[in-house]
Design an enzyme around this catalytic site. Structure first.
Site, PDB file in Angstrom:
ATOM      1  N   HIS A  59       0.838  -1.200   0.000  1.00 25.74           N
ATOM      2  CA  HIS A  59       0.000   0.000   0.000  1.00 25.74           C
ATOM      3  C   HIS A  59       0.877   1.255   0.000  1.00 25.74           C
ATOM      4  O   HIS A  59       0.603   2.228  -0.719  1.00 25.74           O
ATOM      5  CB  HIS A  59      -0.931  -0.017   1.209  1.00 25.74           C
ATOM      6  CG  HIS A  59      -1.905  -1.152   1.184  1.00 25.74           C
ATOM      7  ND1 HIS A  59      -3.255  -0.975   0.930  1.00 25.74           N
ATOM      8  CD2 HIS A  59      -1.731  -2.492   1.364  1.00 25.74           C
ATOM      9  CE1 HIS A  59      -3.871  -2.144   0.969  1.00 25.74           C
ATOM     10  NE2 HIS A  59      -2.964  -3.083   1.230  1.00 25.74           N
ATOM     11  N   ASP A  65      -6.261   5.530   2.494  1.00 24.51           N
ATOM     12  CA  ASP A  65      -6.425   4.185   1.967  1.00 24.51           C
ATOM     13  C   ASP A  65      -7.855   3.726   2.192  1.00 24.51           C
ATOM     14  O   ASP A  65      -8.395   3.859   3.292  1.00 24.51           O
ATOM     15  CB  ASP A  65      -5.451   3.239   2.677  1.00 24.51           C
ATOM     16  CG  ASP A  65      -5.200   1.960   1.895  1.00 24.51           C
ATOM     17  OD1 ASP A  65      -6.176   1.265   1.581  1.00 24.51           O
ATOM     18  OD2 ASP A  65      -4.025   1.672   1.600  1.00 24.51           O
ATOM     19  N   GLN A 124      12.742  -3.451  -7.264  1.00 22.54           N
ATOM     20  CA  GLN A 124      11.988  -4.225  -8.246  1.00 22.54           C
ATOM     21  C   GLN A 124      11.813  -3.528  -9.589  1.00 22.54           C
ATOM     22  O   GLN A 124      11.931  -4.161 -10.645  1.00 22.54           O
ATOM     23  CB  GLN A 124      10.627  -4.608  -7.670  1.00 22.54           C
ATOM     24  CG  GLN A 124       9.783  -5.452  -8.618  1.00 22.54           C
ATOM     25  CD  GLN A 124       8.693  -6.196  -7.913  1.00 22.54           C
ATOM     26  OE1 GLN A 124       8.980  -7.136  -7.172  1.00 22.54           O
ATOM     27  NE2 GLN A 124       7.446  -5.783  -8.124  1.00 22.54           N
ATOM     28  N   HIS A 156       3.787 -13.117  -6.972  1.00 25.16           N
ATOM     29  CA  HIS A 156       2.596 -13.391  -6.169  1.00 25.16           C
ATOM     30  C   HIS A 156       1.362 -12.709  -6.731  1.00 25.16           C
ATOM     31  O   HIS A 156       0.262 -12.863  -6.191  1.00 25.16           O
ATOM     32  CB  HIS A 156       2.819 -12.925  -4.732  1.00 25.16           C
ATOM     33  CG  HIS A 156       2.978 -11.433  -4.602  1.00 25.16           C
ATOM     34  ND1 HIS A 156       3.915 -10.715  -5.306  1.00 25.16           N
ATOM     35  CD2 HIS A 156       2.316 -10.525  -3.841  1.00 25.16           C
ATOM     36  CE1 HIS A 156       3.819  -9.438  -4.990  1.00 25.16           C
ATOM     37  NE2 HIS A 156       2.857  -9.294  -4.107  1.00 25.16           N
ATOM     38  N   TRP A 167      -0.960  -6.268  -7.025  1.00 25.16           N
ATOM     39  CA  TRP A 167      -1.316  -5.343  -8.101  1.00 25.16           C
ATOM     40  C   TRP A 167      -0.134  -4.470  -8.518  1.00 25.16           C
ATOM     41  O   TRP A 167       0.066  -4.217  -9.709  1.00 25.16           O
ATOM     42  CB  TRP A 167      -2.509  -4.498  -7.697  1.00 25.16           C
ATOM     43  CG  TRP A 167      -3.028  -3.626  -8.815  1.00 25.16           C
ATOM     44  CD1 TRP A 167      -3.241  -2.278  -8.777  1.00 25.16           C
ATOM     45  CD2 TRP A 167      -3.413  -4.049 -10.133  1.00 25.16           C
ATOM     46  NE1 TRP A 167      -3.725  -1.824  -9.982  1.00 25.16           N
ATOM     47  CE2 TRP A 167      -3.840  -2.896 -10.841  1.00 25.16           C
ATOM     48  CE3 TRP A 167      -3.423  -5.278 -10.786  1.00 25.16           C
ATOM     49  CZ2 TRP A 167      -4.274  -2.947 -12.164  1.00 25.16           C
ATOM     50  CZ3 TRP A 167      -3.861  -5.331 -12.113  1.00 25.16           C
ATOM     51  CH2 TRP A 167      -4.277  -4.177 -12.779  1.00 25.16           C
ATOM     52  N   GLU A 207       3.798  -3.281 -12.719  1.00 22.55           N
ATOM     53  CA  GLU A 207       5.200  -3.027 -13.015  1.00 22.55           C
ATOM     54  C   GLU A 207       5.726  -3.990 -14.071  1.00 22.55           C
ATOM     55  O   GLU A 207       6.502  -3.603 -14.945  1.00 22.55           O
ATOM     56  CB  GLU A 207       6.022  -3.124 -11.727  1.00 22.55           C
ATOM     57  CG  GLU A 207       5.788  -1.958 -10.783  1.00 22.55           C
ATOM     58  CD  GLU A 207       6.235  -2.224  -9.356  1.00 22.55           C
ATOM     59  OE1 GLU A 207       5.928  -1.387  -8.478  1.00 22.55           O
ATOM     60  OE2 GLU A 207       6.877  -3.257  -9.110  1.00 22.55           O
ATOM     61  N   ASP A 239      -6.871 -10.205  -3.414  1.00 21.71           N
ATOM     62  CA  ASP A 239      -7.058  -9.835  -4.815  1.00 21.71           C
ATOM     63  C   ASP A 239      -6.072 -10.513  -5.750  1.00 21.71           C
ATOM     64  O   ASP A 239      -6.269 -10.518  -6.967  1.00 21.71           O
ATOM     65  CB  ASP A 239      -6.929  -8.323  -4.962  1.00 21.71           C
ATOM     66  CG  ASP A 239      -5.540  -7.822  -4.602  1.00 21.71           C
ATOM     67  OD1 ASP A 239      -5.099  -8.068  -3.457  1.00 21.71           O
ATOM     68  OD2 ASP A 239      -4.894  -7.193  -5.449  1.00 21.71           O
ATOM     69  N   GLN A 240      -4.998 -11.082  -5.213  1.00 21.76           N
ATOM     70  CA  GLN A 240      -3.979 -11.686  -6.064  1.00 21.76           C
ATOM     71  C   GLN A 240      -4.542 -12.830  -6.906  1.00 21.76           C
ATOM     72  O   GLN A 240      -4.095 -13.059  -8.038  1.00 21.76           O
ATOM     73  CB  GLN A 240      -2.824 -12.175  -5.196  1.00 21.76           C
ATOM     74  CG  GLN A 240      -2.131 -11.049  -4.436  1.00 21.76           C
ATOM     75  CD  GLN A 240      -1.277 -11.535  -3.285  1.00 21.76           C
ATOM     76  OE1 GLN A 240      -1.018 -12.736  -3.149  1.00 21.76           O
ATOM     77  NE2 GLN A 240      -0.838 -10.615  -2.430  1.00 21.76           N
TER      78      GLN A 240
END
Length: 529
Positions: A18, A126, A367, A382, A385, A390, A406-407
């Site tokens: 997040h 958030d 990353q 994994h 999002w 990316e 959500d993955q």
């Protein structure tokens, strides 16, 4: 009348994924001339190891999350963290916001607090923390909800009542799901959001959650309710692009007051300010990649929360070694449950591969730099999002092993809709790892699909694209502003600002995007004129 300075308080849910989304969002706000207070928890601000001074108009402040400093705050403790944030955290947040919104301020725990800041004029919190939105509105500060997950997953959560009616609950099964509009042709029960085993085991139902409904864990019901409650905010902000999730965005718009798709933010924002990463990145990753041929390396990272068993560790490692490709593996110290035994065969094989230069193991990696490197051929992920976007932006094929929430939805879209990778959910054996990684590395069809999608997303963030039109640089504040009042349902008054500079007149936008900046400016003026 003079238009007062805009000061946005941004408040991410205190987990790495997040925070990763809120960091470029904040950088874009600052780049447009807005003052930003980035609100961490005390624990996270200490972990962020921020030594460099933040840029002008940006400061970091923090509040307690109510947990002891040595608390692990892991995926199995999410329920505890939520309870603590809703009690201790919300009380501290209310007190801080009351102080920051009532007068100019330069004090507070954190970094970069020496420069006086104008009063807070807007909160972007958030969407998980609806208390932050409700408290802001109670104090007269307009609030927007920012959800850091995909629009597709948001759309699925909105459909939870219908899914319960149909008995279509999350299971590791291929039964088709008909209860999510627009996803009837490809969504399966195994693709619905599920909790990680550790999170499910550690959850204690809160008041009002009740017992598990029709096989759905009560925590997921709480999440679904929180998703629906985002409609109370002035607007919903999503880090996505129309080319990725246009149909889901259209469906969500019917449930929210406004929806703004402003991503992928990492592809548009200026370089990220400090105090973003809670993990120390290994600076040697890129140099190691420099020594490898184009598209020859597998990048493996399961994010900041996933845990794997020793058996899964062995299967991943054996499958990766069997591909024959070198790989860069992000292996957090807490990732293997119980730790990887130093004397077992898998650990010995890994040490040999590292010595031979075929493998590099790090605790955390930069990353985005890794994914854009010419040597990376695929990404074993994994399906968080941020990681998904990316990888798409850099045109890197994916092998997906979703962990929770959500993955599972993201990984299904990767394989079945966008066709930019392979979905390995609900399985972890060396033969499948070897087969799918090899296919992702060598499939011309997958690579062509991901590069085509990358090009569409790049058009979204380029000048005139769907996302760029909402994430423009702020105009010069010396323009003259004229106020025009038009009706705004549910809000009493909508204020449109027209700016005149020489012979040119245009809407006056304060913040990151056309409509988005307009919205925050309108809300602020409505409360102060």
């Amino acid at each position: 009348m003079a238009v007062a300075a805009v000061h946005v308080l941004v408040f991410p849910w205190p987990l790495q994924g997040h925070i990763n989304t809120f960091v470029p969002f904040s950088a874009a706000l600052v780049d447009s001339g807005v003052h930003v207070t980035f609100l961490h928890t005390d624990h996270n601000l200490r972990r962020a190891r921020c030594t460099a001074a933040p840029p002008p108009r940006l400061r970091y402040m923090s509040i307690p999350d109510g947990l002891p400093e040595d608390h692990p705050r892991s995926v199995g403790d999410i329920s505890t963290l939520m309870e603590s944030m809703w009690t201790t955290g919300s009380a501290a947040y209310r007190a801080l916001l009351l102080s920051l919104s009532s007068s100019s301020s330069s004090t507070g725990r954190g970094v970069g607090a020496g420069e006086p800041f104008p009063p807070v004029t807007c909160v972007v919190a958030d969407g998980i923390m609806n208390f932050a939105i409700d408290i802001a509105e109670e104090l007269g500060v307009p609030a927007l909800a920012f959800r850091t997950a995909s629009a597709n997953s948001f759309s699925v959560y909105l459909a939870v009542p219908r899914l319960l009616e149909l008995g279509e609950t999350p299971l590791p099964a291929d039964d088709p799901v008909r209860g999510v509009p627009g996803m009837e042709g490809f969504l399966r029960r195994r693709d619905l959001p599920r909790l990680a085993p550790a999170a499910a085991a550690g959850h204690r139902p809160t008041e009002g959650e009740g017992e598990t409904a029709a096989g759905v864990h009560p925590f997921l019901l709480t999440v679904a309710k929180g998703i629906a409650d985002c409609g109370r905010a002035r607007a919903l902000v999503l880090n996505t692009a129309a080319s990725l999730e246009g149909p889901a965005l259209a469906r969500i718009a019917t449930h929210m007051r406004d929806v703004f798709a402003i991503g992928p933010l990492h592809a548009m924002a200026p370089p990220a300010p400090p105090a973003g990463s809670l993990w120390r990145e290994d600076d040697g990753c890129v140099a190691w990649l420099d020594g490898h041929a184009d598209r020859s390396v597998v990048y493996v990272s399961l994010g900041s929360l996933a845990h794997i068993s020793r058996v899964e560790f062995t299967e991943f490692l054996s499958g990766l070694l069997a591909t024959g490709y070198p790989f860069l593996w992000v292996l957090r110290p807490d990732m293997v449950v119980g730790g990887a035994a130093e004397d077992d065969e898998a650990a010995a094989a890994l040490r040999r591969a590292v010595v031979d230069g075929k493998v590099r193991v790090v605790e955390w990696a930069p990353q985005r730099d890794v994914l854009r490197h010419r040597a990376v051929g695929c990404f074993l992920t994994h399906s968080g999002w941020n990681s998904t976007m990316e990888s798409v932006v850099e045109g890197v094929p994916m092998v997906c092993w979703p962990f929770f929430a959500d993955q599972h939805i993201n990984s299904r879209f990767v394989e079945a809709v966008w066709r930019v990778g392979l979905d390995m959910k609900d399985a972890c054996d060396r033969a499948m790892v070897r087969s799918m990684v090899t296919e992702a590395m060598e499939s011309g069809e997958i690579r062509q699909s991901v590069q085509a999608l990358a090009e569409r997303v790049r058009r979204d963030v380029a000048a005139g694209g769907s996302s760029e039109t909402r994430v423009q640089a702020a105009p010069q504040f010396h323009h003259r502003a004229q106020l025009h009042h038009v009706p705004w349902p549910e809000s009493g008054l909508r204020i449109r600002i027209t700016v005149t500079s020489g012979i040119k007149s245009e809407y006056f936008f304060f913040l990151v995007s056309g409509d988005f900046r307009q919205l925050i400016s309108f809300n602020y003026l409505r409360n102060t004129c």
